[in-house]
Design a protein around this motif. Structure first.
Motif, PDB file in Angstrom:
ATOM      1  N   ARG A   1       1.709   1.832  -3.548  1.00  0.00           N
ATOM      2  CA  ARG A   1       0.530   2.276  -4.301  1.00  0.00           C
ATOM      3  C   ARG A   1       0.225   3.736  -4.001  1.00  0.00           C
ATOM      4  O   ARG A   1      -0.190   4.481  -4.889  1.00  0.00           O
ATOM      5  CB  ARG A   1      -0.682   1.396  -3.976  1.00  0.00           C
ATOM      6  CG  ARG A   1      -0.573  -0.010  -4.540  1.00  0.00           C
ATOM      7  CD  ARG A   1      -1.882  -0.766  -4.515  1.00  0.00           C
ATOM      8  NE  ARG A   1      -2.669  -0.628  -3.320  1.00  0.00           N
ATOM      9  CZ  ARG A   1      -2.640  -1.454  -2.269  1.00  0.00           C
ATOM     10  NH1 ARG A   1      -1.830  -2.505  -2.273  1.00  0.00           N
ATOM     11  NH2 ARG A   1      -3.420  -1.254  -1.235  1.00  0.00           N
ATOM     12  N   SER A   2       0.435   4.154  -2.756  1.00  0.00           N
ATOM     13  CA  SER A   2       0.197   5.562  -2.383  1.00  0.00           C
ATOM     14  C   SER A   2       1.117   6.496  -3.153  1.00  0.00           C
ATOM     15  O   SER A   2       0.686   7.550  -3.623  1.00  0.00           O
ATOM     16  CB  SER A   2       0.401   5.769  -0.881  1.00  0.00           C
ATOM     17  OG  SER A   2      -0.553   5.050  -0.155  1.00  0.00           O
TER      18      SER A   2
ATOM     19  N   SER B   1       0.816  -1.217   0.000  1.00  0.00           N
ATOM     20  CA  SER B   1       0.000   0.000   0.000  1.00  0.00           C
ATOM     21  C   SER B   1       0.847   1.264   0.000  1.00  0.00           C
ATOM     22  O   SER B   1       0.473   2.258  -0.618  1.00  0.00           O
ATOM     23  CB  SER B   1      -0.977   0.003   1.177  1.00  0.00           C
ATOM     24  OG  SER B   1      -0.270   0.003   2.400  1.00  0.00           O
TER      25      SER B   1
ATOM     26  N   ALA C   1      -0.112   6.701  -6.695  1.00  0.00           N
ATOM     27  CA  ALA C   1      -1.321   7.535  -6.785  1.00  0.00           C
ATOM     28  C   ALA C   1      -0.967   9.016  -6.686  1.00  0.00           C
ATOM     29  O   ALA C   1      -1.476   9.836  -7.458  1.00  0.00           O
ATOM     30  CB  ALA C   1      -2.307   7.144  -5.694  1.00  0.00           C
ATOM     31  N   ARG C   2      -0.098   9.383  -5.742  1.00  0.00           N
ATOM     32  CA  ARG C   2       0.298  10.785  -5.594  1.00  0.00           C
ATOM     33  C   ARG C   2       0.990  11.311  -6.846  1.00  0.00           C
ATOM     34  O   ARG C   2       0.846  12.468  -7.211  1.00  0.00           O
ATOM     35  CB  ARG C   2       1.210  10.973  -4.380  1.00  0.00           C
ATOM     36  CG  ARG C   2       0.463  11.108  -3.072  1.00  0.00           C
ATOM     37  CD  ARG C   2       1.375  11.568  -1.953  1.00  0.00           C
ATOM     38  NE  ARG C   2       2.451  10.647  -1.654  1.00  0.00           N
ATOM     39  CZ  ARG C   2       2.343   9.559  -0.888  1.00  0.00           C
ATOM     40  NH1 ARG C   2       1.179   9.245  -0.351  1.00  0.00           N
ATOM     41  NH2 ARG C   2       3.368   8.784  -0.655  1.00  0.00           N
TER      42      ARG C   2
ATOM     43  N   GLY D   1       0.365  10.227  -9.830  1.00  0.00           N
ATOM     44  CA  GLY D   1      -0.532  10.096 -10.966  1.00  0.00           C
ATOM     45  C   GLY D   1      -0.102   9.023 -11.956  1.00  0.00           C
ATOM     46  O   GLY D   1      -0.453   9.081 -13.133  1.00  0.00           O
ATOM     47  N   THR D   2       0.643   8.035 -11.484  1.00  0.00           N
ATOM     48  CA  THR D   2       1.155   6.982 -12.360  1.00  0.00           C
ATOM     49  C   THR D   2       0.067   5.951 -12.634  1.00  0.00           C
ATOM     50  O   THR D   2      -0.448   5.326 -11.711  1.00  0.00           O
ATOM     51  CB  THR D   2       2.382   6.293 -11.726  1.00  0.00           C
ATOM     52  OG1 THR D   2       3.372   7.288 -11.465  1.00  0.00           O
ATOM     53  CG2 THR D   2       2.953   5.216 -12.625  1.00  0.00           C
ATOM     54  N   GLN D   3      -0.273   5.795 -13.910  1.00  0.00           N
ATOM     55  CA  GLN D   3      -1.276   4.809 -14.334  1.00  0.00           C
ATOM     56  C   GLN D   3      -0.615   3.545 -14.861  1.00  0.00           C
ATOM     57  O   GLN D   3      -1.063   2.443 -14.583  1.00  0.00           O
ATOM     58  CB  GLN D   3      -2.180   5.409 -15.422  1.00  0.00           C
ATOM     59  CG  GLN D   3      -2.952   6.624 -14.974  1.00  0.00           C
ATOM     60  CD  GLN D   3      -3.953   6.302 -13.891  1.00  0.00           C
ATOM     61  OE1 GLN D   3      -4.664   5.314 -13.975  1.00  0.00           O
ATOM     62  NE2 GLN D   3      -4.002   7.121 -12.862  1.00  0.00           N
TER      63      GLN D   3
ATOM     64  N   GLY E   1      -5.100  -3.256  -6.863  1.00  0.00           N
ATOM     65  CA  GLY E   1      -3.708  -2.914  -6.572  1.00  0.00           C
ATOM     66  C   GLY E   1      -2.751  -4.073  -6.731  1.00  0.00           C
ATOM     67  O   GLY E   1      -1.697  -4.103  -6.089  1.00  0.00           O
TER      68      GLY E   1
END
Length: 145
Positions: A28-29, A25, A32-33, A35-37, A95
């Motif tokens: 993943r955070s 996690s 996300a911060r 903006g990686t897809q 995730g």
């Protein structure tokens, strides 16, 4: 790059029966911060690990290659490593990453994956190989000068 934008620490997770593993996690955070897809996954140049980051790392490698004579051996070797040794991957809605043969064959990963933070990217390791490499790095770092 702020502190919260770095991949730090390590964790080992099991691969499920469908060949998927949960990305920690904390990693993943960071994704996300940032903006990686999509994740660019490439065979590390030194370690038996797969390095993963957003597409910006591929763009950085390509800028470096562009500074070289396109017909030179160095440019061709770098392209072979960067383009021939890399794929794009995506996390699923939960995730998780699918662990393809590309990853397994290069790392020796079987049923567990160690995720290792490396600042601007993270790596996928076979757990015993990671433990040994980290222990070796620590021993070498602690040697008296």
């Amino acid at each position: 790059m702020g502190v919260a934008d770095r991949f730090l620490s390590n964790a080992t997770n099991k691969i499920d029966a469908k060949g998927r593993v949960s990305v920690p996690s904390v990693f993943r955070s960071v994704l996300a911060r940032n903006g990686t897809q999509e994740l660019y996954a490439y065979q590390d140049f030194i370690f038996p690990a797969i390095s993963m980051a957003g597409a910006e790392i591929l763009e950085r490698f390509e800028r470096q290659i562009a500074t070289l004579d396109p017909f030179s051996e160095e440019a061709n070797r770098m392209s072979l490593l960067v383009h021939g040794g890399g794929i794009f991957m995506k996390l699923d809605a939960e995730g998780r990453l699918q662990i393809p043969d590309f990853v397994r064959d290069f790392t020796g990963i079987a049923d567990r994956v160690t995720f290792a933070g490396r600042g601007d990217h993270f790596q996928l390791w076979e757990p015993a190989a990671f433990e040994e490499m980290q222990a070796r790095a620590r021993r070498e770092r602690m040697r008296p000068a």
